[in-house]
Every structure is written in structure tokens, then in C-alpha cells.
Scaffold this motif. Structure first.
Motif, short mmCIF file in Angstrom:
data_model
loop_
_atom_site.label_atom_id
_atom_site.label_comp_id
_atom_site.label_asym_id
_atom_site.label_seq_id
_atom_site.Cartn_x
_atom_site.Cartn_y
_atom_site.Cartn_z
N CYS A 33 0.83 -1.21 0.00
CA CYS A 33 0.00 0.00 0.00
C CYS A 33 0.87 1.26 0.00
O CYS A 33 1.73 1.42 0.86
CB CYS A 33 -0.92 0.00 1.22
SG CYS A 33 -1.97 1.47 1.28
N ASN A 75 0.07 4.11 0.78
CA ASN A 75 -0.18 4.96 1.95
C ASN A 75 0.68 4.52 3.13
O ASN A 75 0.61 5.12 4.20
CB ASN A 75 -1.66 4.89 2.36
CG ASN A 75 -2.49 5.91 1.62
OD1 ASN A 75 -1.96 6.91 1.12
ND2 ASN A 75 -3.79 5.69 1.55
N CYS A 119 0.52 1.65 4.78
CA CYS A 119 -0.19 0.87 5.81
C CYS A 119 0.66 -0.31 6.26
O CYS A 119 1.36 -0.92 5.45
CB CYS A 119 -1.51 0.37 5.25
SG CYS A 119 -2.67 1.69 4.94
N CYS A 131 -4.12 -0.49 -0.37
CA CYS A 131 -4.61 -1.74 0.20
C CYS A 131 -6.15 -1.73 0.24
O CYS A 131 -6.77 -0.69 0.06
CB CYS A 131 -4.03 -1.95 1.60
SG CYS A 131 -4.64 -0.79 2.83
N CYS A 151 -7.68 0.88 2.54
CA CYS A 151 -7.61 2.25 2.03
C CYS A 151 -8.65 2.45 0.92
O CYS A 151 -9.27 3.51 0.83
CB CYS A 151 -6.21 2.56 1.51
SG CYS A 151 -5.02 2.86 2.83
#
Ligand SMILES: [Zn+2]
Ligand SMILES: [Zn+2]
Length: 248
Positions: free
Chosen positions: A12, A14, A16, A37, A40
Motif C-alpha cells: 500500500c 499509503n 499501511c 490496500c 484504504c
């Protein structure tokens, strides 16, 4: 921007993380070639759902007092009378890009539609879509994202898209939801006795709400005294006023 799906990591973007069996943090993998992911993606879907739902409700929340007070707020007496409109609602509902036919540079688009249009234009450009709507709306722009959703979720810019949608979602829910009115701009003009808006015998600061003019991106106007400003001028004058009062 060229498309390089092969270099897109399958964790991910972001950042994660989750705990594995050994209780160690490790990156969360994505499904397929997505760059976010599953968790998200669910949140991003939720933001977009909320935006679609809350945007049409904006107009009903233009007036102060049209939302419940933030329960956390201190009930202090305000030093000035409340504004006749909620400036942040007007900002969100600004459709300037539509009024000038979408020819405004993309950095200058405004409002909720503008935020989404910026991403829809990214999709149109990168996928070489040549059709453009007559009118750019929340629906037209979300439709562009949604028709390419699988592709969108494989792009390296999904974290930035998600950040924008999270912010817009929270601004819209504050505008139609439970939070108190927070003005963003005030008129810094000193009104002389006899000027419209000054009933007293002393010069007073106008402090009316400032609105952006639809037809002129650089001009803003005070709702109370009707004075027109250059956007930078108004900002500078207001900062000078705060500096004088030592509140900045
Ligand atoms: Zn994630
Ligand atoms: Zn004014």
C-alpha cells in the motif's frame, strides 16, 4: 506523466502496516496491481460516497445557525455580530470552472467540483479521453473517475487523490454537519461615520464577509460595504490589522 505499472510496488502506497504472527509490523500488500490496500480503497470509496451525498445539501446550509453548534466549542460571547452567510459554504459551492467553460488553468479551479475536476482531468489527459462535458459537475467528474476506477487504483498518485478526497469529505461534512461556523475572510476596510454599514459616530472596521466574484477570479467583494478587493490586497490588509492588534 508516463504510465509505468511495472514499477508500482504492490504494498500500500499509503504506507499501511499490520502485525504478523511474530507480532512484527510489516507492510500491507494490495490486491491485483492496485497501489492502495483493500482497507484504504474502502475508505476512499466512503469519502466519495459522502461527497456525492453531501454536496447537494450545501445550499440548505448557507445561513449561520443552519447547523448544530459544535458540542466541544466554548460558549464564549462573540466580540462581533455573526456573519449573514457562511463563507466556507460559498467557497465549497463555487463552480467558477463551469462558468468560464472549463478553460481556467487547473490550479485556479474552485470549490468541491474543482477538487474533483482536477483528478478527472488527470484521468482524461493520461488516458487521452477527448470528450468534455458541457458543464463540469460533481456527477460528470466522478463519472470519469468511476469509469476508469480499476485503472485509477493502479496509478502511483492514488495517495494524493485519497488525501484530496479525505479533505473535501471533511469540509463538506463540516459544512452540512455538526460543526460551528468558522469564517475564513473578513473585510479589512475602515468605515467612516455615515458610510453604509456604520451607524456610529466613530470610524469602525467593516469586518463583513468577503466573497470571491464568479466572473473575476482575482477579485473579491465585501458583502457588507460592497468594496471590491484584489485577493492579495485583502489578505495583506487583514494581516496588517491582526499584527497591529498583536493577535498574530
Ligand atoms: Zn492502505
Ligand atoms: Zn466591507
Amino acid at each position: 506523466m508516463t504510465e509505468q505499472i511495472t514499477t508500482v510496488p504492490n504494498t500500500c502506497m499509503n504506507g499501511c502496516e499490520e502485525r504478523n504472527d511474530e507480532d512484527e509490523l510489516e507492510p500491507v500488500y494490495t490486491s491485483d496491481r492496485f497501489t492502495l490496500c483493500d482497507n484504504c480503497i474502502r475508505r476512499l470509496d466512503k469519502y466519495i460516497d459522502n461527497i456525492r451525498k453531501n454536496y447537494p445539501r450545501l445550499v440548505a446550509h448557507l445561513m449561520p445557525g443552519s447547523v448544530e453548534k459544535d458540542p466541544e466549542s466554548k460558549q464564549t460571547k462573540k466580540p462581533v455580530a455573526p456573519l449573514p452567510v457562511r463563507v466556507e459554504v460559498i467557497d465549497l459551492a463555487d463552480e467558477r470552472h463551469y462558468l468560464i467553460g472549463g478553460s481556467l488553468p487547473i490550479e485556479n479551479v474552485r470549490g468541491a467540483v474543482g477538487v474533483i475536476q482536477r483528478w478527472a482531468m488527470t484521468v482524461r489527459t493520461q488516458r487521452r479521453f477527448t470528450t468534455r462535458p458541457k458543464r463540469y459537475t460533481i456527477a460528470s467528474e466522478l463519472a470519469v473517475l468511476e469509469r476508469s476506477w480499476e485503472w485509477v487504483l493502479q496509478q502511483p498518485w492514488t495517495p494524493a487523490l485519497m488525501k484530496d478526497m479525505r479533505k473535501l469529505n471533511s469540509e463538506l461534512s463540516n459544512a452540512v454537519g455538526l460543526y460551528r461556523f468558522r469564517p475564513t475572510a473578513w473585510c479589512p476596510t475602515v468605515l467612516q461615520p455615515g458610510d453604509a454599514g456604520n451607524e456610529s459616530t466613530e470610524p469602525v472596521l467593516c469586518e463583513g464577509p468577503l466573497l470571491t466574484l464568479s466572473r473575476d477570479p482575482l477579485a473579491i467583494v465585501c458583502l457588507k460595504c460592497r468594496r471590491k478587493y484584489d485577493r492579495d490586497d485583502a489578505d495583506r490588509l487583514w494581516r496588517e490589522k491582526l499584527a497591529r492588534e498583536g493577535t498574530m
